[in-house]
Each structure stands twice: as C-alpha cells, then as structure tokens.
Write a protein that holds these residues in place. Structure first.
Motif, PDB file in Angstrom:
ATOM      1  N   ILE A  55       6.829   8.451   8.913  1.00  0.00           N
ATOM      2  CA  ILE A  55       6.604   8.751  10.331  1.00  0.00           C
ATOM      3  C   ILE A  55       5.968  10.129  10.460  1.00  0.00           C
ATOM      4  CG2 ILE A  55       7.693   9.010  12.601  1.00  0.00           C
ATOM      5  CD1 ILE A  55      10.108   7.418  11.406  1.00  0.00           C
ATOM      6  N   GLU A  56       4.874  10.206  11.198  1.00  0.00           N
ATOM      7  CA  GLU A  56       4.234  11.485  11.526  1.00  0.00           C
ATOM      8  C   GLU A  56       3.912  11.517  13.007  1.00  0.00           C
ATOM      9  OE1 GLU A  56       0.806  12.301   9.173  1.00  0.00           O
ATOM     10  OE2 GLU A  56       1.869  12.162   7.260  1.00  0.00           O
ATOM     11  N   ASP A  57       4.320  12.604  13.638  1.00  0.00           N
ATOM     12  CA  ASP A  57       4.042  12.794  15.070  1.00  0.00           C
ATOM     13  C   ASP A  57       4.468  11.576  15.901  1.00  0.00           C
ATOM     14  OD1 ASP A  57       2.948  15.330  14.554  1.00  0.00           O
ATOM     15  OD2 ASP A  57       1.004  14.430  14.069  1.00  0.00           O
ATOM     16  N   GLU A  98       8.852  14.168  14.187  1.00  0.00           N
ATOM     17  CA  GLU A  98       7.574  14.794  13.823  1.00  0.00           C
ATOM     18  C   GLU A  98       7.168  14.434  12.403  1.00  0.00           C
ATOM     19  OE1 GLU A  98       6.036  19.361  13.251  1.00  0.00           O
ATOM     20  OE2 GLU A  98       7.237  18.912  15.028  1.00  0.00           O
ATOM     21  N   ASN A  99       8.171  14.395  11.505  1.00  0.00           N
ATOM     22  CA  ASN A  99       7.893  14.102  10.108  1.00  0.00           C
ATOM     23  C   ASN A  99       9.164  13.529   9.494  1.00  0.00           C
ATOM     24  OD1 ASN A  99       5.884  14.404   7.892  1.00  0.00           O
ATOM     25  ND2 ASN A  99       7.521  15.614   6.954  1.00  0.00           N
ATOM     26  N   GLY A 100       9.142  12.241   9.124  1.00  0.00           N
ATOM     27  CA  GLY A 100      10.357  11.647   8.605  1.00  0.00           C
ATOM     28  C   GLY A 100      10.132  10.286   7.976  1.00  0.00           C
ATOM     29  N   PHE A 101      11.215   9.690   7.495  1.00  0.00           N
ATOM     30  CA  PHE A 101      11.170   8.458   6.711  1.00  0.00           C
ATOM     31  C   PHE A 101      11.903   7.341   7.447  1.00  0.00           C
ATOM     32  CE2 PHE A 101      13.044   6.229   2.762  1.00  0.00           C
ATOM     33  CZ  PHE A 101      11.976   5.356   2.682  1.00  0.00           C
ATOM     34  N   TYR A 102      11.267   6.197   7.560  1.00  0.00           N
ATOM     35  CA  TYR A 102      11.846   4.999   8.169  1.00  0.00           C
ATOM     36  C   TYR A 102      12.206   4.057   7.031  1.00  0.00           C
ATOM     37  CZ  TYR A 102      12.123   1.015  11.454  1.00  0.00           C
ATOM     38  OH  TYR A 102      12.536  -0.062  12.210  1.00  0.00           O
ATOM     39  N   GLY A 112       0.802  -1.234   0.000  1.00  0.00           N
ATOM     40  CA  GLY A 112       0.000   0.000   0.000  1.00  0.00           C
ATOM     41  C   GLY A 112       0.819   1.260   0.000  1.00  0.00           C
ATOM     42  N   GLY A 113       2.073   1.148  -0.371  1.00  0.00           N
ATOM     43  CA  GLY A 113       2.953   2.311  -0.328  1.00  0.00           C
ATOM     44  C   GLY A 113       2.699   3.287  -1.464  1.00  0.00           C
ATOM     45  N   ALA A 114       3.095   4.536  -1.221  1.00  0.00           N
ATOM     46  CA  ALA A 114       2.986   5.587  -2.219  1.00  0.00           C
ATOM     47  C   ALA A 114       4.195   6.493  -2.088  1.00  0.00           C
ATOM     48  CB  ALA A 114       1.698   6.386  -2.021  1.00  0.00           C
ATOM     49  N   ALA A 115       4.488   7.232  -3.148  1.00  0.00           N
ATOM     50  CA  ALA A 115       5.586   8.191  -3.102  1.00  0.00           C
ATOM     51  C   ALA A 115       5.184   9.388  -2.249  1.00  0.00           C
ATOM     52  CB  ALA A 115       5.949   8.644  -4.512  1.00  0.00           C
ATOM     53  N   VAL A 116       6.160  10.092  -1.726  1.00  0.00           N
ATOM     54  CA  VAL A 116       5.919  11.319  -0.968  1.00  0.00           C
ATOM     55  C   VAL A 116       6.510  12.489  -1.741  1.00  0.00           C
ATOM     56  CG1 VAL A 116       5.874  10.147   1.265  1.00  0.00           C
ATOM     57  CG2 VAL A 116       8.044  11.009   0.366  1.00  0.00           C
ATOM     58  N   GLU A 117       6.184  13.683  -1.324  1.00  0.00           N
ATOM     59  CA  GLU A 117       6.746  14.871  -1.948  1.00  0.00           C
ATOM     60  C   GLU A 117       8.255  14.934  -1.713  1.00  0.00           C
ATOM     61  OE1 GLU A 117       5.122  17.011  -3.800  1.00  0.00           O
ATOM     62  OE2 GLU A 117       3.112  16.217  -3.470  1.00  0.00           O
ATOM     63  N   SER A 118       8.991  15.439  -2.710  1.00  0.00           N
ATOM     64  CA  SER A 118      10.426  15.629  -2.546  1.00  0.00           C
ATOM     65  C   SER A 118      10.674  16.629  -1.426  1.00  0.00           C
ATOM     66  CB  SER A 118      11.050  16.138  -3.847  1.00  0.00           C
ATOM     67  OG  SER A 118      10.931  15.164  -4.867  1.00  0.00           O
ATOM     68  N   GLN A 119      11.638  16.313  -0.566  1.00  0.00           N
ATOM     69  CA  GLN A 119      11.883  17.155   0.606  1.00  0.00           C
ATOM     70  C   GLN A 119      13.166  16.710   1.293  1.00  0.00           C
ATOM     71  OE1 GLN A 119       9.123  15.820   4.009  1.00  0.00           O
ATOM     72  NE2 GLN A 119       8.222  14.809   2.201  1.00  0.00           N
ATOM     73  N   SER A 120      13.605  17.495   2.269  1.00  0.00           N
ATOM     74  CA  SER A 120      14.648  17.082   3.198  1.00  0.00           C
ATOM     75  C   SER A 120      13.978  16.767   4.515  1.00  0.00           C
ATOM     76  CB  SER A 120      15.696  18.177   3.378  1.00  0.00           C
ATOM     77  OG  SER A 120      16.441  18.359   2.196  1.00  0.00           O
ATOM     78  N   ALA A 121      14.337  15.632   5.111  1.00  0.00           N
ATOM     79  CA  ALA A 121      13.657  15.203   6.334  1.00  0.00           C
ATOM     80  C   ALA A 121      14.558  14.265   7.114  1.00  0.00           C
ATOM     81  CB  ALA A 121      12.341  14.498   5.980  1.00  0.00           C
ATOM     82  N   PRO A 122      14.263  14.050   8.387  1.00  0.00           N
ATOM     83  CA  PRO A 122      14.986  13.027   9.155  1.00  0.00           C
ATOM     84  C   PRO A 122      14.726  11.640   8.563  1.00  0.00           C
ATOM     85  CG  PRO A 122      13.749  14.497  10.612  1.00  0.00           C
ATOM     86  CD  PRO A 122      13.285  14.780   9.216  1.00  0.00           C
ATOM     87  N   VAL A 123      15.744  10.799   8.612  1.00  0.00           N
ATOM     88  CA  VAL A 123      15.620   9.438   8.096  1.00  0.00           C
ATOM     89  C   VAL A 123      16.153   8.468   9.152  1.00  0.00           C
ATOM     90  CG1 VAL A 123      16.293   7.809   6.295  1.00  0.00           C
ATOM     91  CG2 VAL A 123      15.845  10.199   5.706  1.00  0.00           C
TER      92      VAL A 123
END
Length: 449
Positions: A393-395, A361-365, A218-229
């Motif tokens: 990951i959210e919140d 708060e907002n990041g990628f695992y 059920g995965g989907a792409a996310v918007e391009s961004q810089s985030a914690p990983v």
C-alpha cells in the motif's frame, strides 16, 4: 432423540458400582465430495452412531465407548468404564456438572436439508470449478474443489437428572486455484458455508478464489522495515485460532499460556474485544449446551483490551473454584471432554476495508501466511514469525503484489497495536469456527530483501 433407554443404563451403571454416570449419545450423517475436471473424483458418505460412557468411582474417572447397542454390549461397556475408573488416579476435581441449566433456543438445524439429493451437491462443486476456470485466462487450473456436509444429533444424560438433546446440520464448499503469468504461479483459496445449499455461493466463491490468486502475481520482496500491516478476515481468523489455544484455563493451569497471571490487565488496545460465543447462530460450533451438558454462553474473554477471563470446562473450573463457561468439547462419542473454544472471534468495528487501506501512507496488506496455525507462534512467549505474501500500500492505494517476506512480533504487542477494525466480520471454516474482520496493526516487523 436417542433410540436407547438411557435412564435404564444410568441405573445399571450405578448398580455396577458407579457413584456418578454420564452417557453421551451421538448420531451423524456426512458426505464428502471431490471434483476434478467436471468429474467426481471421490464421493464418501458415512453414518455413525455410538455411546460414550463416563463413570466416577471414589473421585476416579473411567471411560469406555461402543457402537453396539445390544443389551449385552451395553452391559459390557459399562463394566469396562467402571473397571477403568477403579485403576485411575483419584482427582477431586473430576466431577459431573452439578447445576441445572436453562438452555437457549437456537436455529441450528434445517429440516429441509435432509431432502437435498447428492446430484444437487455435486452440481455445487461443478459450478465452482467451471466459474473459476471461466473467470480469467490467467486461471490455469483448479487444484481441488471440495463439498462437505453433516447432520448430527447429540443426547446427554447423567445421574444428576440431566437428559437433553439437540440436532444440527451444516454444509460447505471450497476450492483452490492456480493463476499463472510469465512463468509464475500463485494459488488462491475461498470457502462458502451455511445450513442449506441455497446459502452457499458457488459462483461468488469461485470468483473470490480466482481473484485471490491473480492479485498475487508479479510480486516482489520489499526492503526490511517496520510498517503498518492490514490483515484480511481469513488471516485474522488464523491469529484468533492461535490466541484461543492460550486463552483456555487448561493452558493457563499447565503454564502453557502467555496470558497466565494477566487477569484484568490491559493486554490489547482499548478497541479490541475478543469473544467466545457458543450460542452464535451464524457460527460453526453453535449448540445449546457443551459436551458435558453445561449451557453454552457468550464469554467476553478480552473486553476493551483487558483480559476478563479464560475458557473453562467443569474440570478446569473446579480447579480454579469457578464456574464452567460452557466450553467442554469432544470429537465425538469416542472421547472424553476437554476445554476448547466454540465460536471465537475478534469483534468487528465500523470502518469499511477501503477506508482502512486509504489511511495508510506506506504499509503491507497481508493476504496469505504460511505456518501460523502449525507452529508459527509460541503459545508461552507469544513470539511469532511467519512467511507472508499480499500487496503493498502506498498513499492509500494498492500498488502491487509482495511475496517472499516474513512478518514477526509478539502476540501481546500485536494486540496492543491494533488501531483500526473493519465491519466485515467473517468466519473461516477451513480452520474451525474462528472469525475476524479486516484490521490494521500500527507497526510490525517485516523482513524482506
């Protein structure tokens, strides 16, 4: 341990013109089993025994090997090694180790393993396949189940008075499964290893593979961004593999390392410690001595974020006028030593994986990457770019699967941005003896939709 009189052949090599001689004897037994649909798809058992002969003549090195232990064959292989040395290029740095060593006592051989029969080993694979298929209706197939083991003996003797032996064994099992839902397929992988069948965890490993596949559905792409990983131990160990290639003295001396010229510089965050330890008993590349007879040791490559040193064998150490770190390695008696990592890992921290995720708060695992260990990173510039999938990951909570994205950066920046380290250090035998805990990189470029 060898059934050869190695001292006899050391003396004979000197009589035939060698200034220095090294004999590397290896005996190994191995099994490889593949299972599919509760049937043995293939079963291979192999026994190998051979002798590698390295000689030095007027600062020139020659090498030859044989698996024929008749006197006339041993005489011939020594003559071949001497002849090869005579036409080689002189290099004053090509020498045998000159020191004598105290070797650590290591528990790396389980004598009870030899009594394990092949039926018990096949049953491990059967259990894994059955448990994975029973785990959830979404698991549609088990792509492969593999079991493997090895027992090997090594003896090194040289003309400097060395004659030492050790014995080791290991076993492992892994599987890959496919989860399906609404026309989408995702794969999951897991592995277990130890020094006896009782140390393997077939049921838990099968469940882990199934979970790894299901949670990516059920995965989907996310918007391009810089985030914690956040990186799992499996993915983190792949980054350790890439880093290890650039932290050998050979890579530095040949100008193929992003760490060249950076000794004692801050190359990582202060909480980062990267270690190579050939004496770590739970590791997969553990031995009392390396492939030249130098004692294995713990080497702090990066300490508190600072680059403290490189990995050396005798040749690269001679070039830098330093000592070997016990990192000579060879694939077997058919090859000469070269410098390589042993048990290479990012040291663990104190946090639970759940605590690390809860702080985001907002990041990628990230739980799967493609191409990292096969060219996804440049060992000279440190630039990397790989396809990735995992969960968002959210919140502080996992919200859903993510796929079809790319993570990219520079390995030095990557190391300097590690802000959290988990307490769950794990080795990844699928790629060798590399390990990592869960860890968090504060900021990384994510390319999505």
């Amino acid at each position: 341990m060898s059934d050869l009189d190695l001292n006899k052949w050391l003396s004979r090599a000197e009589e035939l013109g060698a200034d220095d001689v090294e004999l590397y004897y290896q005996y190994s037994e191995s099994n490889s089993i593949k299972v599919y649909q509760q049937e043995v798809d293939s079963l291979e058992s192999a026994t190998a025994k051979g002798l590698g002969v390295r000689v030095f003549v007027d600062q020139k090195m020659g090498f030859a090997y044989t698996s024929d232990f008749r006197d006339e064959a041993l005489e011939e292989v020594i003559k071949e090694a001497v002849a090869n040395a005579e036409v080689a290029t002189a290099d004053e740095n090509r020498t045998l180790p000159q020191e004598s060593y105290d070797y650590p006592e290591l528990n790396i051989y389980n004598p009870d393993f030899e009594s394990r029969n092949i039926e018990e080993k096949i049953d491990i694979a059967y259990q894994m396949e059955e448990e994975a298929l029973d785990y959830d209706d979404k698991i549609k197939s088990v792509v492969n189940v593999n079991y493997g083991d090895s027992i090997y003996n090594v003896t090194i003797a040289n003309s400097n008075g060395l004659e030492e032996s050790y014995q080791s064994n290991s076993c492992y099992a892994y599987l890959s499964v496919i989860a399906s839902e609404d026309g989408e397929d995702q794969t999951g992988f897991a592995v277990t290893y130890g020094r006896d069948l009782e140390e393997l965890t077939p049921e838990e490993t099968a469940q882990e593979a199934a979970q790894n596949a299901i949670k990516l559905l059920g995965g989907a792409a996310v918007e391009s961004q810089s985030a914690p990983v956040v990186f799992t131990p499996e993915i983190g160990s792949m980054f350790m593999y890439v880093l290890s290639q650039s932290l050998t003295a050979e890579a530095v001396q040949k100008g193929r390392s992003l760490f060249a010229g950076k000794l004692n510089e801050q190359v990582a965050a202060e909480n980062v410690n990267i270690i190579d330890d050939g004496t770590l008993e739970e590791g997969l590349a553990t031995a009392p001595f390396d492939s030249e007879g130098v004692a294995c040791q713990e080497t702090e490559v990066i300490k508190d974020g600072k680059l403290k040193g490189y990995l050396y064998d005798t040749y690269t150490a001679n070039k830098d006028e330093t000592k070997s770190t016990g990192n000579a390695s060879r694939g077997g008696y058919r090859g000469i030593p070269g410098v390589s990592s042993t048990n290479f890992y990012l040291d663990a921290g104190e946090k639970d994986k759940e605590e690390i995720i809860a702080d985001i708060e907002n990041g990628f695992y990230v739980q799967k990457v493609s191409g990292l260990v096969t060219g996804g990173a440049n060992p000279i510039s440190g630039e990397f770019s790989v396809g990735a999938s995992g969960q968002w990951i959210e919140d502080g909570e996992i919200k859903g699967a993510v796929r079809e994205i790319t993570i990219a950066g520079n390995l030095i920046d990557f190391l300097q941005n590690i802000v959290e380290l988990g307490n769950d250090l794990e080795f990844n035998p699928a790629i060798g003896s590399f390990a990592s805990p869960t860890f968090k990189v504060e900021d990384l470029a994510i390319s999505g939709k």
